[in-house]
Write a protein that holds these residues in place. Structure first.
Motif, mmCIF file in Angstrom:
data_model
loop_
_atom_site.group_PDB
_atom_site.id
_atom_site.type_symbol
_atom_site.label_atom_id
_atom_site.label_comp_id
_atom_site.label_asym_id
_atom_site.label_seq_id
_atom_site.Cartn_x
_atom_site.Cartn_y
_atom_site.Cartn_z
ATOM 1 N N ALA A 173 6.907 -0.739 6.311
ATOM 2 C CA ALA A 173 7.911 -1.810 6.371
ATOM 3 C C ALA A 173 8.027 -2.524 5.033
ATOM 4 N N LEU A 174 6.888 -2.832 4.417
ATOM 5 C CA LEU A 174 6.904 -3.502 3.118
ATOM 6 C C LEU A 174 7.485 -2.581 2.050
ATOM 7 N N ALA A 175 7.104 -1.297 2.083
ATOM 8 C CA ALA A 175 7.622 -0.343 1.102
ATOM 9 C C ALA A 175 9.137 -0.235 1.193
ATOM 10 N N ALA B 196 -0.604 -6.011 1.092
ATOM 11 C CA ALA B 196 -1.134 -4.672 0.864
ATOM 12 C C ALA B 196 -0.024 -3.654 1.047
ATOM 13 N N LEU B 197 0.139 -2.772 0.053
ATOM 14 C CA LEU B 197 1.188 -1.757 0.113
ATOM 15 C C LEU B 197 0.627 -0.368 0.378
ATOM 16 N N ALA B 198 -0.537 -0.046 -0.211
ATOM 17 C CA ALA B 198 -1.101 1.286 -0.001
ATOM 18 C C ALA B 198 -2.599 1.273 -0.257
ATOM 19 N N LEU B 199 -3.305 2.116 0.480
ATOM 20 C CA LEU B 199 -4.760 2.243 0.352
ATOM 21 C C LEU B 199 -5.115 3.697 0.034
ATOM 22 N N PHE B 200 -5.949 3.871 -0.994
ATOM 23 C CA PHE B 200 -6.425 5.193 -1.391
ATOM 24 C C PHE B 200 -7.949 5.223 -1.247
ATOM 25 N N ASP B 201 -8.474 6.265 -0.624
ATOM 26 C CA ASP B 201 -9.923 6.436 -0.618
ATOM 27 C C ASP B 201 -10.288 7.626 -1.495
#
Length: 473
Positions: free
Chosen positions: A34-36, A142-147
């Motif tokens: 939604a934010l993106a 927060a837009l994206a999370l990378f592990d």
């Protein structure tokens, strides 16, 4: 993704160009669709993913330099020790939003750090920032999370991660302190003009634009902290380098949402003296604003700066009163000021959960006291308070049911408790993100019932109350 680079035009005195340093076997594991969409960012496109993961170098990427008062002591040079400002994107509302990557690797401002973030801290920030936004508290998002499979060493080896976050701006009180105490008047003036152009353009119309901007900063800061106090949120590290010029909550580290009511509560295990205890947050906000005002002692007279600061307390109190009237279902400030102190004394004595109590109060029906009395030991004391409270509510212009409905949209059923964050982090570290997404779902619509997730609204178990968070969190 159409990136703009307005901050980069300020020049090398304000930053150092850096690039995202990819993690080992990193993956995009969560993104805020939604934010993106609102920012016209296609996270899934190969070009965007390559840019965000550091596979494509962005020449305009930069880390900001700033200073800050940390736990009362001045640090003359700090900066983005593990962050890269990628640039700005223009949202569908026409406003600019920073894109900032946390955990992107070493920068010239990393000091003794490694420039990395761990999955634990990224998940905590993702959850908190989205929860705060859902509670209508200005916040980074927060837009994206990378592990990744890269080990990062804190108290123990942990999975490395990166968090892409957005905000109206990442300029901190500490930016102004850096140039003021360095004696760099030209750069300080540049920064003022930049803030007027991009964050406070309406102040250009005032007779004294700088005064108008500083008044707006004081007002936004006061309102932000009033909101913190009303929902029971504690930031944990209220240093001037963690305070935004836009009045947004940023830099989520050892934060917490109050559970057992205690105005002296300290959520940060590293805050040994309780400098940033819950009840002290309003005073610290004023202290930080005073640090900011000193930076303009060459621009404005002392009396002008004092006058600007004097607007803080009244703004905070008025906004807090308005929030607590909505929270309690009262209409008269006189009733609020009589009933709130005695209620807080009761909650403290009973070690009553702050959010649970107010949610139950929203469900309270006229003369049906047992719902709340069953929660306490001293039933008579609470019964006396409820009688006073009921009498005040019956004098409202709105009906009981109308006010109850308003209260249910003000008092969340779901808040981010440390034990919940701890549980989803443990699962994510094993590769299971379903508990994270389930918790995120209720936190982003915290006033809805979500009956299938009722257990996420429960009080913390005893082991959960003893969990400690520190600056490494």
């Amino acid at each position: 993704m159409n990136l703009e680079h307005h901050y980069a035009t300020l020049g090398d005195a304000f930053y150092t160009h850096v690039a995202i340093q990819p993690l080992h076997e990193q993956r995009l594991v969560e993104f805020n669709q939604a934010l993106a969409t609102s920012l016209s960012v296609d996270i899934k496109s190969p070009e965007t993913k390559a840019l965000l993961m550091g596979e494509t170098v962005l020449p305009q990427g930069l880390s900001m330099v700033y200073a800050g008062h940390q736990f009362g002591g001045f640090s003359p040079q700090l900066g983005d020790g593990r962050g890269v400002l990628l640039g700005e994107v223009r949202g569908q509302d026409g406003l600019l939003y920073d894109l900032h990557m946390k955990g992107a690797g070493l920068t010239p401002y990393s000091r003794r750090g490694d420039g990395r973030a761990v999955l634990r801290s990224c998940i905590r920030e993702y959850l908190a920032s989205e929860a705060m936004s859902a509670l209508s508290i200005p916040s980074s998002r927060a837009l994206a999370l990378f592990d990744s499979r890269e080990a990062v060493y804190r108290e123990r080896p942990e999975p490395g991660a990166m968090l892409l976050r957005t905000a109206n701006g990442h300029i901190r009180f500490g930016h102004f302190e850096f140039f003021f105490y360095q004696g760099k008047q030209a750069q300080l003036d540049q920064l003022v003009e930049h803030c007027l152009d991009y964050y406070y353009p309406e102040c250009r119309q005032a007779e004294q634009p700088l005064v108008a901007m500083l008044l707006a900063v004081v007002k936004r800061t006061a309102q932000m902290i009033a909101k913190w106090q009303a929902v029971g949120f504690q930031h944990g590290v209220m240093n001037t380098d963690n305070f935004s010029i836009t009045g947004e909550t940023i830099d989520y580290g050892p934060y917490g949402f109050m559970e057992d009511f205690d105005e002296s509560w300290v959520c940060n295990h590293s805050d040994y003296e309780g400098r940033y205890a819950f009840a002290r947050q309003p005073g610290v906000g004023l202290w930080n604003l005073n640090c900011l005002m000193r930076c303009f002692s060459n621009h404005l007279e002392r009396d002008q700066l004092v006058s600007i600061l004097q607007t803080y307390e009244a703004e905070l109190q008025q906004h807090y009163d308005d929030l607590m009237l909505a929270k309690t279902g009262l209409e008269k400030t006189t009733d609020l000021h009589v009933l709130l102190p005695s209620l807080f004394s009761l909650l403290t004595k009973e070690k009553m959960d702050y959010s649970v109590f107010f949610r139950l109060l929203a469900h309270f029906r006229e003369s049906e006291f047992d719902l709340l009395l069953d929660e306490v030991i001293d039933r008579q004391a609470l019964s006396n308070w409820l009688q006073q409270y009921q009498a005040a509510r019956l004098s409202n212009t709105l009906s009981w049911s109308q006010m109850s409905e308003r209260m249910l949209q003000t008092n969340p059923k779901f808040v981010l408790r440390n034990y919940l964050a701890h549980s989803v982090i443990q699962a994510a570290e094993q590769g299971d993100y379903l508990p994270f997404r389930r918790l995120l779902n209720v936190l982003t619509s915290p006033f809805e019932e979500h009956q299938a997730s009722d257990e996420l609204a429960q009080r913390s178990p005893e082991w959960g109350k003893s969990l400690e968070v520190s600056c490494s969190s």
